[in-house]
Enzyme design. Structure first.
Site, short mmCIF file in Angstrom:
data_model
loop_
_atom_site.label_atom_id
_atom_site.label_comp_id
_atom_site.label_asym_id
_atom_site.label_seq_id
_atom_site.Cartn_x
_atom_site.Cartn_y
_atom_site.Cartn_z
N TYR A 60 0.82 -1.23 0.00
CA TYR A 60 0.00 0.00 0.00
C TYR A 60 0.85 1.27 0.00
CZ TYR A 60 -0.38 -0.25 5.30
OH TYR A 60 -0.19 -0.31 6.64
N GLU A 61 0.16 2.39 -0.26
CA GLU A 61 0.85 3.67 -0.52
C GLU A 61 1.85 3.54 -1.67
OE1 GLU A 61 -0.17 6.40 0.57
OE2 GLU A 61 -1.54 5.50 2.01
N GLY A 62 1.46 2.82 -2.70
CA GLY A 62 2.34 2.61 -3.85
C GLY A 62 3.17 1.35 -3.64
N HIS A 122 7.71 2.53 -6.32
CA HIS A 122 8.68 3.43 -5.67
C HIS A 122 10.07 3.27 -6.27
CE1 HIS A 122 6.06 5.22 -2.78
NE2 HIS A 122 5.52 4.03 -2.57
#
Lengths: 599, 599
Positions: A439-441, A446
């Site tokens: 999650y969060e990318g 990243h």
């Protein structure tokens, strides 16, 4: 499940001697971070984390949050703990005093956040996402919106959420379809479904403030046609009390691998006549605003990686000290000993600890750069710190969460068969940790961010500035006496040479236009960055330990441990890292060679 | 959850072109393994695995096995599937025809076993442990015992279990306390508690034959005072039908992280007047006998690592082809594409596949050595093959199960957020895989076994014999034309040099008496072995592919894929492996440096 003890001494050591909180406390708006106050905060937070939140971790895993007749019930004890958390002021730590915040540096907030996430990852997600929402509104909302929402979100009376994902729009927010139409009175009506909404519905507070990405009928296609709306569960009255129920509901909760107590909601907006939404900033600039929240949340998720690693370490260490099994290798006539005596168990524990300490220090260092970027009086220093945070964010997010999973898995292994039994507790960390690289990318995204936006875009300038600073540390350490200093400095230097070449290759490959080739090597590139930057932090830790050992009244046992851990990191984790360089280069040879139907 | 398709073409390629089944089929007792028959077996087993067992995998995970009033209920459909499995003769594949076996080589049984474990790990454990029990009784039981038990255990009418572990005796069997007393009539009465007993109780068959380690009152202390007993759930009548219920029961089932459908029992023996046990072989030689079973089971668990990796790969590949998200990096104006187009997703899929193929080939190669050790007419060849199996067993067990966990985790990652949702199926593989590095000896214990018994004891002779054979492969490959051959051969050679030095170091360190220092580096030593031996298998695969491509009517796409996978393995997995050498050497510097209270 063993208890959790907040690593206050470790955090204090990193803050004061590795990442330089002292300098941060001299910045405007950060003056409150005096050593005495920070000490008191760490102690109190540690007590709250270990005394209130940690005992609820297993309860939360067993009971989970449940959807009953449209209402989400959090597990037993959750509501009381949340109230206590908010009433103690923990929610307001890093925010501006203007709306009720305590105005402490993010560096300190990060250290405290580690404790919330360590003691109870499912619980910690709620304030973590709220923090991002507050940050976003602080930066982009109107004065009236700030006045209406921020005091309650900062106090924790209400919580904030982040509504991005839709079934067809996960990593690709350009595909968002949720509709927003102008209602003619300055408000909007929102219609659509959002998925994976963390704490999208719960019973902890009277109101929930959803920040929702949606698209206007006349918006441009793609990423530049998305707007951001405040969509409260209850529309606030003018006096700030929750008023009429908005047209939104939790349609279901996901059945997940871990973080069972954190409700992951499918949210339905506008089943009836459209949910009332209030535009943040300007139309079609939603993605830009949301990035404020996401960058904050990304560093926060990186800290979750550190946190779950620390918790898994404590659990495994306590088990290894208590569990008696088999004789010492060097004492064939002796009795069975605690398994911590067995070399491979020690190695696993040191591996867990070295990775955790390196990742912790890097996250807190990122915190210092964030504070510097926000508050330093010199614009050039602020700009350099901003560039530094930009480089570090994907590393802290991805590298630390990979470490979280890795360390949690080693924690299971140390327990042997008991690690596979749920009541032991080790397995919960293994399950909970697994969401953090996603999650969060995803960590792959990243890695691309690091290779393209954070390295390629400025032709490696920010990356090389950081490498130069790391080289200076290696030189300082090399000048100190002793074998430990020499070994750690040498391995750091070797890692830096490899990293330097990797940056050159990433920049050159993009310059040639081989974007897919660069992307094929991006994850290894990020890992090399993480391992080396972590090695840099451990080198700073070693310098601090060596300096500390020369001081009168030093806690020699504590500082010697720091040296051993730093050397373990250098020899076991940093030393093999230059070999990643060839994997970065060679990935494109094979990764792009097959047709889809050959997989 | 996606369906499972048995990788019959891949298995056939490895059997026929990489590990040399043809030569095995010329051995005495192995003649039935003619290519046509083996093909038919693989096809039929594949159909059974994908058609019958795979659909029950998710059912088993959701329902689990449950203990109800002393009876263990397996999940819906389990009993019917087991009956069909036994009736189709799958249980009897590798056993001697004397008691009803089909007398096929273990090499073939291993290939088929992969399919059972891939399609349904929880189900596959039952025949896997039964296989070990049959093997043990075949080797060590009396003729009367064999006649009574083997036909039914080989047919699958009854199942066998392995009762070693007690709460205080996990890895350390010397600590076994279960008591056996002579009853005066040639039988024994067994009293005690065993834990972690896989399929210790179930409803699949009319009887369960427990093999139980226990200690006689007058036995010597420690490992040399343990005897092995047959303790049937129902005491067989003279005609072989199940008779009187024995004094044993399942006291509880564990609540586990994975393999939910495989009942992990706490077994209570002799609550009333003692369970009737029948001695196997001689008193006090139980551990020695049990090792027959354990070695077999260890290779079987290694195959579970391969199996779960294959299943996770198929799941992730299918998802990556179906899930559309984000544009192609090289086509900024295009539409969103299937995620398999994204370089890092391809890289992850290749990583999963390369590790799976290398581990599969190594396990099947171990199978050929096992068959050679058992059946080769030349005693010297048998002895060499036995030594080879001894070296390979800890590697196949530990390296392949680490790969299983690693690959299952990458599978979750490829799914993004959906990977964390249980209904997708990827998370089950991640949970199920996690037991495999733990049971049948933790991977750390196998690393010690490799370093001490398998390397140190003969001063590295067996290890060096294998290295010499691997060097010959590298030379053969280096002589073939093309870039792929050159790269793979070069990386294998570099790996072999490192391995050679590692063997020297392990031998020398033990010779110096630094057992703890050697143990500190043992896990890295095993990993280096696995990575290099896996690279050897991939080099043999590359040779076979290059040769195949020169033949008329070759399946070029299949063989080119093998080459790309082998090169990926060489560049991405083998290339960084020599860097493990320094970690082997240096571990003792830090691993042994701290006091227990510094952890």
């Amino acid at each position: 499940m063993t208890s959790y003890t907040a690593p206050v001494d470790d955090l204090r050591f990193v803050l004061n001697h590795v990442v330089g909180l002292e300098a941060i406390a001299t910045l405007p708006h950060c003056e409150s971070a005096a050593p005495d106050l920070v000490d008191a905060i760490l102690e109190e937070a540690g007590k709250f984390a270990s005394g209130v939140l940690a005992p609820l971790n297993r309860v939360g895993d067993k009971e989970g949050s449940r959807l009953e007749n449209g209402v989400v019930r959090t597990p037993t004890g959750w509501k009381e703990a949340y109230s206590q958390f908010a009433e103690s002021g923990w929610n307001s730590l890093p925010f501006e005093p203007e709306h009720g915040g305590q105005g402490l540096p993010w560096t300190v907030a990060f250290a405290v956040n580690e404790m919330w996430q360590s003691s109870n990852l499912s619980f910690g997600l709620c304030p973590l996402l709220n923090q991002g929402a507050v940050d976003l509104l602080s930066e982009h909302a109107s004065a009236a919106q700030k006045a209406l929402y921020l005091p309650k979100m900062i106090s924790g009376e209400w919580t904030g959420t982040m509504n991005l994902t839709e079934p067809q729009a996960g990593s690709d927010l350009a595909a968002v379809r949720t509709r927003a139409v102008r209602a003619g009175d300055g408000t909007y009506r929102i219609t659509g479904q959002k998925i994976f909404i963390t704490y999208g519905e719960h019973d902890l507070t009277d109101n929930i403030i959803h920040l929702v990405l949606a698209r206007l009928p006349d918006a441009p296609a793609g990423i530049k046609g998305i707007s951001l709306f405040i969509v409260p569960k209850f529309l606030p009255n003018a006096d700030g009390t929750p008023g009429r129920r908005n047209d939104l509901r939790c349609a279901s909760l996901e059945h997940k691998l871990g973080i069972m107590a954190s409700p992951t909601a499918v949210m339905a907006y506008g089943d009836e006549d459209g949910a009332v939404g209030f535009l943040v900033g300007e139309e079609n600039r939603g993605i830009e605003y949301m990035f404020t929240m996401m960058n904050n949340a990304r560093l926060g998720v990186g800290i979750q990686g550190v946190a779950v690693a620390e918790r898994a370490y404590q659990q495994a260490r306590d088990y290894a000290k208590a569990r008696v099994q088999s004789k010492d290798l060097a004492d064939a006539k002796g009795s069975a000993v605690a398994i911590i005596k067995h070399p491979d168990v020690r190695r696993m524990l040191l591996d867990m600890r070295a990775k955790t300490e390196a990742a912790r220090a890097l996250a807190l260092y990122a915190g210092t750069q964030l504070d510097t970027a926000r508050h330093h009086p010199d614009a050039a220093v602020r700009a350099a710190a901003t560039a530094r945070v930009d480089v570090l964010t994907p590393i802290v997010k991805a590298w630390s969460t990979d470490i979280g999973c890795d360390v949690a898995s080693t924690g299971v292994q140390i327990h042997g068969g008991m690690g596979f039994i749920e009541e032991t507790g080790a397995a919960q960390h293994y399950r909970d940790a697994r969401i953090t690289p996603i999650y969060e990318g995803t960590n792959g995204i990243h890695a691309n961010d690091l290779a393209f936006r954070k390295t390629g875009r400025d032709k490696g300038a920010s990356a090389r500035a950081l490498i130069a600073e790391m080289r200076a540390t290696a030189a300082t350490l090399a000048a100190l006496p002793g074998d430990d200093a020499a070994v750690i400095a040498a391995e750091l230097s070797a890692g830096l040479s490899a990293l330097d070449q990797a940056v050159d290759w990433i920049v050159a490959t993009q310059a040639e236009g081989d974007l897919r080739g660069a992307a094929a090597g991006a994850v290894a590139y990020l890992r090399l960055w993480g391992n080396v930057a972590g090695g840099w932090m451990m080198a700073r830790s070693a310098i601090a330990a060596l300096e500390g050992l020369r001081a009168a009244g030093a806690n020699a046992s504590f500082l010697e441990t720091k040296l051993v851990v730093a050397r373990f990191y250098a020899e076991q984790i940093l030393a093999p890292s230059p070999a990643l360089l060839s994997t970065i280069h060679s990935a494109r040879n094979t990764v792009l060679a097959l047709h889809d139907d050959q997989f």
